[in-house]
Scaffold this motif. Sequence first.
Motif, PDB file in Angstrom:
ATOM      1  N   LEU A 323       0.812  -1.211   0.000  1.00 28.38           N
ATOM      2  CA  LEU A 323       0.000   0.000   0.000  1.00 28.38           C
ATOM      3  C   LEU A 323       0.851   1.270   0.000  1.00 28.38           C
ATOM      4  CD1 LEU A 323      -2.955  -0.798   2.452  1.00 28.38           C
ATOM      5  CD2 LEU A 323      -3.059  -0.515  -0.028  1.00 28.38           C
ATOM      6  N   ARG A 332      -5.098   3.364  -0.483  1.00 24.91           N
ATOM      7  CA  ARG A 332      -4.718   3.637   0.910  1.00 24.91           C
ATOM      8  C   ARG A 332      -5.733   4.582   1.573  1.00 24.91           C
ATOM      9  NH1 ARG A 332       0.109   4.814  -0.275  1.00 24.91           N
ATOM     10  NH2 ARG A 332      -0.056   7.104  -0.253  1.00 24.91           N
ATOM     11  N   GLU A 434     -12.639  -1.950  -1.420  1.00 26.77           N
ATOM     12  CA  GLU A 434     -11.180  -1.870  -1.451  1.00 26.77           C
ATOM     13  C   GLU A 434     -10.582  -2.449  -0.170  1.00 26.77           C
ATOM     14  OE1 GLU A 434     -13.263   0.487  -2.269  1.00 26.77           O
ATOM     15  OE2 GLU A 434     -12.531   1.755  -3.902  1.00 26.77           O
ATOM     16  N   VAL A 438      -7.963  -5.661   0.071  1.00 22.53           N
ATOM     17  CA  VAL A 438      -6.655  -5.553   0.715  1.00 22.53           C
ATOM     18  C   VAL A 438      -6.514  -6.592   1.821  1.00 22.53           C
ATOM     19  CG1 VAL A 438      -5.219  -4.063   2.165  1.00 22.53           C
ATOM     20  CG2 VAL A 438      -6.329  -3.131   0.127  1.00 22.53           C
ATOM     21  N   PHE A 498      -5.530  -1.140  -8.023  1.00 21.73           N
ATOM     22  CA  PHE A 498      -4.695  -2.088  -7.293  1.00 21.73           C
ATOM     23  C   PHE A 498      -3.385  -2.408  -8.018  1.00 21.73           C
ATOM     24  CE2 PHE A 498      -9.030  -2.691  -5.896  1.00 21.73           C
ATOM     25  CZ  PHE A 498      -8.895  -2.732  -4.521  1.00 21.73           C
TER      26      PHE A 498
END
Length: 549
Positions: A323, A332, A434, A438, A498
């Motif tokens: 990230l 982020r 998101e 992650v 990403f």
Amino acid sequence: MQPGKPAVHAPARPVWPLAVAAALVAALIAVPALPGAPQWLGRLSRLVTGSPLAPAHAIVIGLALALVARGVLLLRRAAWYGLVVLTALGLLAVVTGEDPLWRLPILAAVLGGLWLERDRFPVRTHHERVRTAVKTGALLVIAAIAVSLLFGGVSVRSVGAVAAGLGATGAPLDGASWLPGLLGLAGAAGLLVLITTLLAPDPAPPPGDEPERRRVAGLVAHPGSDTLAPFALRRDKAYVFSADGRAAIGYRVLFGVAVAGGDPVGDSASHADAVRAFLAMCRAAGWRPAVLGASDEMLPAWGPCRTIGFGDEVVVRPGDFTLTGRRMRNVRQAVKRTENAGVTTRIVPERELTPAMREQLLDVASRSLDGAAERGFSMNLDELLTGYHPGAVVAIAYDEAKEPIAFQRYVTAGQGVSLDAMRRSPGGPNGVNERLIVEMIEYAAGQGHGLVSLNFAAFRELLDNDERGLLEKAGYQALHLLDPWIAVESLYLFNKKFRPSYRPRNVVFRSWLDIAPLAAALLTLEFGRSRPAASEAEPLTEPVHHLGR
């Protein structure tokens, strides 16, 4: 492979010359019968028919022979029988004196040649098609008799003549004057329906049973399986296995097209043999073979088939993912927003979900789809949240009140984990999807998975190219305008955040002549409703990690 269906190999010599000859004969019979056709075509037609035919009869026979010509291309044994019968009838006409004697050696030579070529037509008609053809013929005869008796004023003594179709040939019948024409129309329709039915591909096979699916579940776990392998376990798919049982292909049949989903699953050394088994099965059943989602690496195994690249699978490698850095700022910030909103997450095997949690998550899924049905084929599973499929894990997001607001389901494959479903409550905070991705990438790294497969980027090269020509600009504008309904561009932009890598995926098909039924089959598979699951099925256990037949 289907029980009782032997492997059918392509003939050593092509059959298209015979199909072309049959099509030319069909044209020579039918075209001169059309209004306004020149007289010289009629004289040329006599070389084929021997004696003149009534225009209606010529058109019907020409259409029937055109259908037979197509059946020749498909190696159908019924087409060979049709050519033999027509040739034999021509010989009979010569013997009875109806046709000129000079046609005898020609027709005898054609009949002998067809007999020698009989082994080039190994695709036999499915017993259900034969049964349907017999029923259709019987119904047409019964209907013709009923119409004759009820409305035509035909006496019982004429029923035999009606059943024999003599009205179509102009034989005298007592009763209404329109009856011979009606019987002729019924006879023509019956003949064409009969031929079409006998030359039709086999019906779609039933989905694989539970022992087959358990066997495929073991192959999905093999390291040689790619990231689309878990979707072979959809319960609407049938299966064909390689000769050694170490690889398999899951497929469905629609509109006579057998569509395989992605590459074969199992040992990569047996993938090519699974492809050969699939193609041989399609030849035996009369289906058009196709693949939705074939990788570039597997294209040589499909031989001389046609291919169209229609997009890319989005892949993230957990070992390389981070990230940090300016390029990951958007992701982020999205993760940070959810943390500030009090969102928490959890990853749990699907089979461990409690009934109450399943109900809550299914409510999230229903609201996410606004009540629409689950759809998909090549990169979607069924049985959402039932615990039926092996290796499925669910990443769940909770709000501050500890109520679920989003979830994503992933399924394990030989090369990693693949995203199956991504659902978020309409009122959930932005950034939840998101955040869950992650979290899943970090989970996959901890579990030793080398790949995380995310969504599919359709037409990525078109969307990713800033220098577009006229056609590319038109295509891009069409995708942009249709995005509220198909979400191609928005999904591409979401995936791009990403910084993934891409794996090209292709549509593979036999011939450009198949493009219309192929398009109909693919659109139905991807956007049609999923088949409901059988209620008596039990969840699968975790897949075994050894291979067995």
